[in-house]
Write a protein that holds these residues in place. Structure first.
Motif, mmCIF file in Angstrom:
data_model
loop_
_atom_site.group_PDB
_atom_site.id
_atom_site.type_symbol
_atom_site.label_atom_id
_atom_site.label_comp_id
_atom_site.label_asym_id
_atom_site.label_seq_id
_atom_site.Cartn_x
_atom_site.Cartn_y
_atom_site.Cartn_z
ATOM 1 N N ALA A 17 0.829 -1.207 0.000
ATOM 2 C CA ALA A 17 0.000 0.000 0.000
ATOM 3 C C ALA A 17 0.864 1.257 0.000
ATOM 4 C CB ALA A 17 -0.923 -0.008 1.212
ATOM 5 N N VAL A 18 1.951 1.248 0.759
ATOM 6 C CA VAL A 18 2.850 2.416 0.798
ATOM 7 C C VAL A 18 3.418 2.682 -0.590
ATOM 8 C CG1 VAL A 18 5.037 3.272 1.712
ATOM 9 C CG2 VAL A 18 3.410 2.119 3.248
ATOM 10 N N ASP A 19 3.884 1.642 -1.271
ATOM 11 C CA ASP A 19 4.463 1.813 -2.608
ATOM 12 C C ASP A 19 3.404 2.272 -3.616
ATOM 13 O OD1 ASP A 19 6.859 1.023 -1.573
ATOM 14 O OD2 ASP A 19 6.791 -1.022 -2.388
ATOM 15 N N LEU A 20 2.192 1.713 -3.521
ATOM 16 C CA LEU A 20 1.132 2.072 -4.467
ATOM 17 C C LEU A 20 0.731 3.540 -4.320
ATOM 18 C CD1 LEU A 20 -0.769 0.960 -6.670
ATOM 19 C CD2 LEU A 20 -2.447 0.505 -4.846
ATOM 20 N N ILE A 21 0.594 4.007 -3.090
ATOM 21 C CA ILE A 21 0.218 5.416 -2.857
ATOM 22 C C ILE A 21 1.337 6.339 -3.300
ATOM 23 C CG2 ILE A 21 -0.318 7.100 -1.055
ATOM 24 C CD1 ILE A 21 -1.801 4.853 0.421
ATOM 25 N N ALA A 22 2.589 5.934 -3.059
ATOM 26 C CA ALA A 22 3.719 6.753 -3.505
ATOM 27 C C ALA A 22 3.747 6.866 -5.033
ATOM 28 C CB ALA A 22 5.023 6.137 -3.001
ATOM 29 N N GLU A 23 3.308 5.837 -5.707
ATOM 30 C CA GLU A 23 3.315 5.825 -7.166
ATOM 31 C C GLU A 23 2.126 6.586 -7.757
ATOM 32 O OE1 GLU A 23 2.619 2.604 -10.805
ATOM 33 O OE2 GLU A 23 3.134 1.889 -8.785
ATOM 34 N N LYS A 24 0.921 6.395 -7.209
ATOM 35 C CA LYS A 24 -0.279 6.939 -7.849
ATOM 36 C C LYS A 24 -0.885 8.140 -7.142
ATOM 37 C CE LYS A 24 -1.692 2.750 -10.253
ATOM 38 N NZ LYS A 24 -2.827 1.918 -10.674
ATOM 39 N N GLY A 25 -0.475 8.399 -5.903
ATOM 40 C CA GLY A 25 -0.980 9.572 -5.206
ATOM 41 C C GLY A 25 -2.491 9.557 -5.061
ATOM 42 N N ASP A 26 -3.137 10.672 -5.427
ATOM 43 C CA ASP A 26 -4.588 10.794 -5.275
ATOM 44 C C ASP A 26 -5.372 9.875 -6.206
ATOM 45 O OD1 ASP A 26 -4.262 12.580 -3.266
ATOM 46 O OD2 ASP A 26 -4.788 14.368 -4.431
ATOM 47 N N GLU A 27 -4.680 9.282 -7.159
ATOM 48 C CA GLU A 27 -5.357 8.361 -8.070
ATOM 49 C C GLU A 27 -5.317 6.912 -7.558
ATOM 50 O OE1 GLU A 27 -7.159 9.283 -10.693
ATOM 51 O OE2 GLU A 27 -6.689 11.310 -9.955
ATOM 52 N N THR A 28 -4.808 6.737 -6.359
ATOM 53 C CA THR A 28 -4.769 5.397 -5.771
ATOM 54 C C THR A 28 -6.189 4.837 -5.682
ATOM 55 O OG1 THR A 28 -2.830 5.977 -4.438
ATOM 56 C CG2 THR A 28 -4.109 4.040 -3.750
ATOM 57 N N PRO A 29 -6.436 3.649 -6.230
ATOM 58 C CA PRO A 29 -7.803 3.097 -6.204
ATOM 59 C C PRO A 29 -8.226 2.689 -4.793
ATOM 60 C CG PRO A 29 -6.288 1.511 -7.152
ATOM 61 C CD PRO A 29 -5.498 2.779 -6.980
ATOM 62 N N VAL A 30 -9.467 2.989 -4.482
ATOM 63 C CA VAL A 30 -10.038 2.692 -3.164
ATOM 64 C C VAL A 30 -11.257 1.784 -3.340
ATOM 65 C CG1 VAL A 30 -11.259 3.681 -1.177
ATOM 66 C CG2 VAL A 30 -9.225 4.817 -2.086
ATOM 67 N N ILE A 31 -11.339 0.760 -2.524
ATOM 68 C CA ILE A 31 -12.535 -0.089 -2.498
ATOM 69 C C ILE A 31 -13.144 -0.005 -1.100
ATOM 70 C CG2 ILE A 31 -11.718 -1.670 -4.285
ATOM 71 C CD1 ILE A 31 -11.008 -3.646 -2.024
ATOM 72 N N TRP A 32 -14.347 -0.564 -0.958
ATOM 73 C CA TRP A 32 -15.071 -0.460 0.325
ATOM 74 C C TRP A 32 -15.287 -1.854 0.908
ATOM 75 C CZ3 TRP A 32 -15.978 4.177 2.610
ATOM 76 C CH2 TRP A 32 -15.704 5.299 1.824
ATOM 77 N N LEU A 33 -14.911 -1.974 2.169
ATOM 78 C CA LEU A 33 -14.960 -3.257 2.869
ATOM 79 C C LEU A 33 -16.175 -3.288 3.795
ATOM 80 C CD1 LEU A 33 -13.155 -5.855 3.167
ATOM 81 C CD2 LEU A 33 -12.237 -4.785 5.246
ATOM 82 N N HIS A 34 -17.029 -4.297 3.618
ATOM 83 C CA HIS A 34 -18.228 -4.421 4.447
ATOM 84 C C HIS A 34 -17.858 -4.927 5.840
ATOM 85 C CE1 HIS A 34 -22.221 -5.956 5.793
ATOM 86 N NE2 HIS A 34 -22.652 -4.906 5.095
ATOM 87 N N ARG A 35 -18.648 -4.546 6.824
ATOM 88 C CA ARG A 35 -18.308 -4.912 8.206
ATOM 89 C C ARG A 35 -18.279 -6.425 8.439
ATOM 90 N NH1 ARG A 35 -23.459 -1.732 10.479
ATOM 91 N NH2 ARG A 35 -25.135 -2.938 9.553
ATOM 92 N N ASP A 36 -19.075 -7.187 7.680
ATOM 93 C CA ASP A 36 -19.051 -8.643 7.844
ATOM 94 C C ASP A 36 -17.675 -9.226 7.539
ATOM 95 O OD1 ASP A 36 -21.672 -8.642 8.563
ATOM 96 O OD2 ASP A 36 -22.447 -9.306 6.622
ATOM 97 N N GLU A 37 -16.910 -8.546 6.655
ATOM 98 C CA GLU A 37 -15.580 -9.021 6.275
ATOM 99 C C GLU A 37 -14.508 -8.557 7.251
ATOM 100 O OE1 GLU A 37 -14.894 -8.980 1.827
ATOM 101 O OE2 GLU A 37 -16.530 -7.514 1.989
ATOM 102 N N ARG A 38 -14.904 -7.834 8.260
ATOM 103 C CA ARG A 38 -13.936 -7.331 9.246
ATOM 104 C C ARG A 38 -13.974 -8.141 10.540
ATOM 105 N NH1 ARG A 38 -15.372 -1.244 9.995
ATOM 106 N NH2 ARG A 38 -13.427 -1.257 11.185
ATOM 107 N N TYR A 39 -14.616 -9.287 10.495
ATOM 108 C CA TYR A 39 -14.709 -10.157 11.674
ATOM 109 C C TYR A 39 -13.999 -11.460 11.371
ATOM 110 C CZ TYR A 39 -16.749 -13.097 15.330
ATOM 111 O OH TYR A 39 -16.927 -13.946 16.398
ATOM 112 N N THR A 40 -13.035 -11.824 12.222
ATOM 113 C CA THR A 40 -12.293 -13.075 12.060
ATOM 114 C C THR A 40 -12.381 -13.860 13.354
ATOM 115 O OG1 THR A 40 -10.740 -11.979 10.572
ATOM 116 C CG2 THR A 40 -10.085 -14.115 11.456
#
Length: 517
Positions: free
Chosen positions: A118-141
């Motif tokens: 993620a650090v390398d991707l943001i350094a490369e693409k800046g504000d164009e870094t693609p963002v996705i949305w994670l549902h709360r059900d996927e945040r439980y392990t």
């Protein structure tokens, strides 16, 4: 407009880091997120842990205080006390969606990237870094602790295949295959039965709880993981299989004790909610007395000298027993080609398999055998609940000798007859056999004149079972049901209204309506 006031659809339309910044998004730790949503629910009066009964004044307030304090939590209690259920319901204290750097293994926050990727991707693409949305059900392990769980499973290890594929040396952190805990970054991680985790594995959790650090072989990593830890543990495990090592226990901020339902009504509410009565089983009608008896079996088991109190009696026992009870009545209706049926007290003996598989016996119980112990628990439950609907035969023995004995006519009938009440009798045969007993109909009519139809026949059978438990008549199991008949002379002789050392007239009647010698 603030970020949190955006609708779900507006959030999902954000696809780049630049758009996310423009919406006013600011990073927030998961503990602050849980706290914020908990406060919102509490202020609105919304139920925080729906479907969890009996904990309103005990466990739930403790959990809420722990979340408000941003604590890691250990739920300590015996089996079947809704520990895992509480942990799973914490999902609904999370935001429905959170932004994540697309392709990230560690659910990286776009404004606080954690992984090298993620650090390398943001350094490369800046504000164009693609963002996705994670549902709360996927945040439980959730992970069940077992002796074979390794550090690699939980934390991670160097992956030789990844190193070969990417043509990287082992010294490069990009060859790490992260375990379950790093992949739960920005989520809730639950370890069930924590004492079963080997001590050396528990040690690997020290720094994660305290500093957020993880250690993987020789890598110098500092990943400030953002995780809400919830542990569950059974006190029995401390002596049987393991324990929570003291330094780890010290790092778990709040330890909350759970308990079994403290009233029969709460137990019934839980059983009704959890029991899975299938489509087609609505042909069976069940009354509240039967539900009370099922819960009473669990109460008797928790107090039994034959059952291991340290192991406990799970609420799953009453749930399974309820399901077996319905199926026992359903099976009888199917065998007799009946379109509907009403539950019988004898159906209660169909729940024996649900009891024998759910209770741990002490040595004395093992000597008796699980089947005998289960039968005794059913008998004690019937005896206890009988007193809620009929007079206490033990107290009647102490009353004046001329007072009417409501059970006497039934006892007299059994002096000359016996009754085989088979489990698979049709409704018509079942009713005819009960009606053949002199005084049984009158007994129920005297104490419950409001009863009619199927419910009255149920209470007629209930009266027989209760009388047997109080040794007014005898009850013997048959291959396909029960047999009720008179007691032996020796038992009858012991059932006198007055003390043995008092002299009695030759023609005086005893409690059973018979002449004493």
């Amino acid at each position: 407009m603030s970020y949190h006031s955006l609708s779900v659809s507006d959030k999902l339309n954000i696809t780049t880091l630049g758009q996310l910044k423009a919406a006013g998004y600011q990073p927030e730790s998961i503990k602050d997120e849980l706290r914020r949503n908990l406060i919102t629910k509490m202020r609105s009066g919304e139920e925080v842990f729906p479907g969890v009964y009996g904990y309103e004044d005990t466990v739930i307030p403790d959990v809420e205080r722990a979340l408000l304090s941003r604590h890691h939590i250990n739920l300590l209690g015996l089996r079947g006390q809704a520990k895992t259920r509480i942990a799973r319901l914490m999902i609904y204290l999370l935001d429905e969606y959170i932004p994540v750097v697309e392709g990230s293994e560690l659910n990286d926050d776009p404004l606080q990237p954690l992984s090298r990727y993620a650090v390398d991707l943001i350094a490369e693409k800046g504000d164009e870094t693609p963002v996705i949305w994670l549902h709360r059900d996927e945040r439980y392990t959730e992970k069940l602790a077992t002796p074979d769980v390794s550090v690699a499973d939980l934390i991670g290890d160097a992956d030789p295949i990844k190193a070969a594929t990417l043509k990287l040396p082992y010294s490069d952190e990009r060859v790490i295959h992260f375990g379950l805990i790093p992949r739960s970054h920005r989520g809730i991680f639950v370890i069930n039965e924590l004492p079963d985790l080997q001590a050396r594995i528990q040690v690997s959790l020290f720094n994660i709880l305290q500093e957020g650090d993880i250690q993987i072989r020789g890598f110098k990593l500092r990943l400030p993981l953002d995780i809400q830890f919830v542990f569950t543990a059974n006190p029995e495990d401390y002596t049987n299989r393991g324990s929570i090592v003291t330094p780890l226990k010290d790092r778990i901020d709040s330890q909350i004790l759970t308990h079994y339902p403290r009233t029969l009504e709460i137990g019934k509410r839980i059983t009704r909610q959890e029991a899975k009565v299938k489509e087609g089983q609505e042909i069976v009608s069940i009354n509240e007395v039967t539900e009370d008896l099922i819960e009473q079996i669990a109460i008797e088991a928790r107090q039994s000298e034959y059952v291991d109190a340290k192991s406990g009696v799970s609420a799953r026992m009453t749930i399974s027993a309820y399901e077996n009870l319905v199926s026992a009545a359903e099976r009888r209706a199917l065998l007799n080609s009946e379109e509907r049926t009403y539950v019988r007290l004898a159906d209660l003996y169909g729940v024996i398999p649900a009891i024998t598989g759910k209770v741990e016996l002490v040595y004395e119980g093992e000597v008796e055998g699980p089947y005998i112990v289960a039968m005794n628990l059913v008998s004690k439950a019937i005896k206890t609940q009988f007193l809620q609907y009929f007079p206490d035969p033990e107290k009647l023995k102490k009353q004046i000798k001329n007072k009417k004995n409501p059970f006497q006519k039934v006892q007299t009938w059994f002096g000359e007859h016996s009754l085989d009440l088979l489990s698979d009798l049709s409704d018509k045969d079942y009713q005819n056999r009960l009606l053949a007993i002199d005084g049984l109909d009158d007994l129920v009519e005297e104490f419950h004149p409001e009863l009619t139809g199927d419910e009255k026949f149920f209470f007629m059978e209930f009266a027989l079972h209760g009388m047997a438990e109080f040794s007014l008549i005898s009850k013997k199991p048959l291959d396909k049901g029960l047999q009720f008949k008179d007691l032996t002379d020796s038992l009858i002789a012991g059932m006198n209204f007055d003390d043995d050392d008092e002299e009695e007239d030759d023609d005086e009647e005893d409690f059973g309506g018979r002449r004493r010698r």
